[in-house]
Design an enzyme around this catalytic site. Structure first.
Site, PDB file in Angstrom:
ATOM      1  N   ASP A 269       3.072  58.520  29.156  1.00 14.13           N
ATOM      2  CA  ASP A 269       3.964  59.423  28.407  1.00 14.13           C
ATOM      3  C   ASP A 269       3.590  60.853  28.784  1.00 14.13           C
ATOM      4  O   ASP A 269       2.466  61.291  28.526  1.00 14.13           O
ATOM      5  CB  ASP A 269       3.746  59.173  26.902  1.00 14.13           C
ATOM      6  N   ILE A 270       4.511  61.565  29.383  1.00 10.87           N
ATOM      7  CA  ILE A 270       4.209  62.913  29.913  1.00 10.87           C
ATOM      8  C   ILE A 270       3.840  63.886  28.803  1.00 10.87           C
ATOM      9  O   ILE A 270       3.141  64.883  29.042  1.00 10.87           O
ATOM     10  CB  ILE A 270       5.387  63.426  30.762  1.00 10.87           C
TER      11      ILE A 270
ATOM     12  N   GLY B 148      15.927  60.998  26.243  1.00  9.33           N
ATOM     13  CA  GLY B 148      14.953  60.747  27.307  1.00  9.33           C
ATOM     14  C   GLY B 148      13.717  61.624  27.222  1.00  9.33           C
ATOM     15  O   GLY B 148      13.236  61.940  26.127  1.00  9.33           O
TER      16      GLY B 148
ATOM     17  N   ASP C 131      13.485  64.697  27.883  1.00  7.45           N
ATOM     18  CA  ASP C 131      13.862  65.980  27.254  1.00  7.45           C
ATOM     19  C   ASP C 131      13.635  65.890  25.748  1.00  7.45           C
ATOM     20  O   ASP C 131      13.017  66.761  25.126  1.00  7.45           O
ATOM     21  CB  ASP C 131      15.333  66.252  27.581  1.00  7.45           C
TER      22      ASP C 131
HETATM   23  N1  APR Z   1       7.260  60.516  29.625  1.00  3.73           N
HETATM   24  C1  APR Z   1       7.533  60.319  30.941  1.00  3.73           C
HETATM   25  N2  APR Z   1       8.726  59.900  31.397  1.00  3.73           N
HETATM   26  C2  APR Z   1       9.677  59.639  30.467  1.00  3.73           C
HETATM   27  C3  APR Z   1       9.480  59.823  29.080  1.00  3.73           C
HETATM   28  C4  APR Z   1       8.195  60.278  28.673  1.00  3.73           C
HETATM   29  N3  APR Z   1       7.894  60.481  27.370  1.00  3.73           N
HETATM   30  N4  APR Z   1      10.634  59.482  28.430  1.00  3.73           N
HETATM   31  C5  APR Z   1      11.512  59.088  29.381  1.00  3.73           C
HETATM   32  N5  APR Z   1      10.940  59.165  30.601  1.00  3.73           N
HETATM   33  C6  APR Z   1      11.475  58.812  31.915  1.00  3.73           C
HETATM   34  C7  APR Z   1      12.671  57.888  31.953  1.00  3.73           C
HETATM   35  O1  APR Z   1      12.270  56.550  31.700  1.00  3.73           O
HETATM   36  C8  APR Z   1      13.110  58.114  33.394  1.00  3.73           C
HETATM   37  O2  APR Z   1      12.304  57.343  34.265  1.00  3.73           O
HETATM   38  O3  APR Z   1      11.940  59.994  32.549  1.00  3.73           O
HETATM   39  C9  APR Z   1      12.786  59.609  33.619  1.00  3.73           C
HETATM   40  C10 APR Z   1      14.007  60.523  33.588  1.00  3.73           C
HETATM   41  O4  APR Z   1      14.926  60.001  32.646  1.00  3.73           O
HETATM   42  P1  APR Z   1      15.730  60.947  31.600  1.00  3.73           P
HETATM   43  O5  APR Z   1      14.787  61.483  30.594  1.00  3.73           O
HETATM   44  O6  APR Z   1      16.902  60.149  31.123  1.00  3.73           O
HETATM   45  O7  APR Z   1      16.208  62.181  32.483  1.00  3.73           O
HETATM   46  P2  APR Z   1      17.401  62.274  33.554  1.00  3.73           P
HETATM   47  O8  APR Z   1      17.743  60.958  34.152  1.00  3.73           O
HETATM   48  O9  APR Z   1      16.990  63.405  34.449  1.00  3.73           O
HETATM   49  O10 APR Z   1      18.655  62.703  32.677  1.00  3.73           O
HETATM   50  C11 APR Z   1      18.636  64.002  32.103  1.00  3.73           C
HETATM   51  O11 APR Z   1      19.040  63.175  29.909  1.00  3.73           O
HETATM   52  O12 APR Z   1      17.763  63.525  28.060  1.00  3.73           O
HETATM   53  C12 APR Z   1      18.881  63.965  28.735  1.00  3.73           C
HETATM   54  O13 APR Z   1      18.983  66.289  28.176  1.00  3.73           O
HETATM   55  C13 APR Z   1      18.724  65.366  29.227  1.00  3.73           C
HETATM   56  O14 APR Z   1      21.039  65.527  29.771  1.00  3.73           O
HETATM   57  C14 APR Z   1      19.751  65.378  30.328  1.00  3.73           C
HETATM   58  C15 APR Z   1      19.600  63.997  30.940  1.00  3.73           C
END
Ligand code: APR
Length: 168
Positions: A9-10, A31, A33
């Site tokens: 978890d980042i 996600g 974000d």
């Molecule tokens: N730590 C690390 N990685 C994570 C975490 C976390 N806590 N939560 C999710 N991820 C991973 C997801 O499993 C995926 O592998 O981050 C990667 C990117 O996924 P998303 O968060 O869905 O991001 P993205 O595909 O770039 O889409 C961005 O999603 O949340 C919205 O506001 C954001 O509109 C934007 C879109």
């Protein structure tokens, strides 16, 4: 520069800067974000309101607020549209621009999520080589890049990409 992949978890990463996969509004989302905003606290959103958003492929720096990381670098990945609309170049730009913001902040360790491979639908098998290659070829003072993968498939993909790259 050391480049590694971990499963985790980042939001709990103890690095100088964590990268957020944001959207162009920079006003939070789901996600990673959503996780980063939840962990950083409400001050992050207040700060982001003053940034005027962020273009796809660009990156903007904010403090880390309640995160262990001192900085957050918000970047906006491309939405996957089949791969013929400049997605690879835009994804590469996210990693390049994020490292540029890290250099401006003096950050020496940076944690990246797998940008665009969640809600934005970028196939991770195609995103990982772009991510790893861009980090490898970008000139930067960053000493450690850590790809923090939230699920096993993503972790295996980045881990194997690093292994094959380091063999060559
Ligand atoms: N730590 C690390 N990685 C994570 C975490 C976390 N806590 N939560 C999710 N991820 C991973 C997801 O499993 C995926 O592998 O981050 C990667 C990117 O996924 P998303 O968060 O869905 O991001 P993205 O595909 O770039 O889409 C961005 O999603 O949340 C919205 O506001 C954001 O509109 C934007 C879109």
């Amino acid at each position: 520069m050391a480049i590694e992949a971990v499963r985790g978890d980042i939001t709990v990463e103890r690095v100088d800067a964590v990268v957020n996969a944001a959207n162009t509004s920079l006003l939070g989302g789901a996600g990673v974000d959503g996780a980063i905003h939840a962990a950083a606290g409400p001050e992050l959103l207040e700060y982001c309101r003053g940034l005027g958003g962020c273009a796809v492929g660009e990156a903007k720096l904010t403090p880390g607020f309640e995160l262990p990381a001192r900085w957050i670098i918000h970047t906006v990945g491309p939405k996957w549209r089949g791969g013929q609309e400049g997605e690879p170049d835009l994804l590469a730009s996210c990693y390049r621009e994020s490292l540029a913001r890290a250099d401006e902040a003096g950050a020496e360790s940076v944690a990246f999520p797998s940008i665009s491979t969640g809600i934005y639908g970028y196939p991770v098998a195609q995103a990982a080589p772009v991510a790893v290659r861009t980090v490898q070829i970008t000139s930067t003072n960053v000493r450690l890049v850590r790809f923090v993968c939230f699920d096993d498939k993503t972790f295996d993909t980045y881990r194997l990409e690093l292994q094959s790259n380091q063999r060559t």
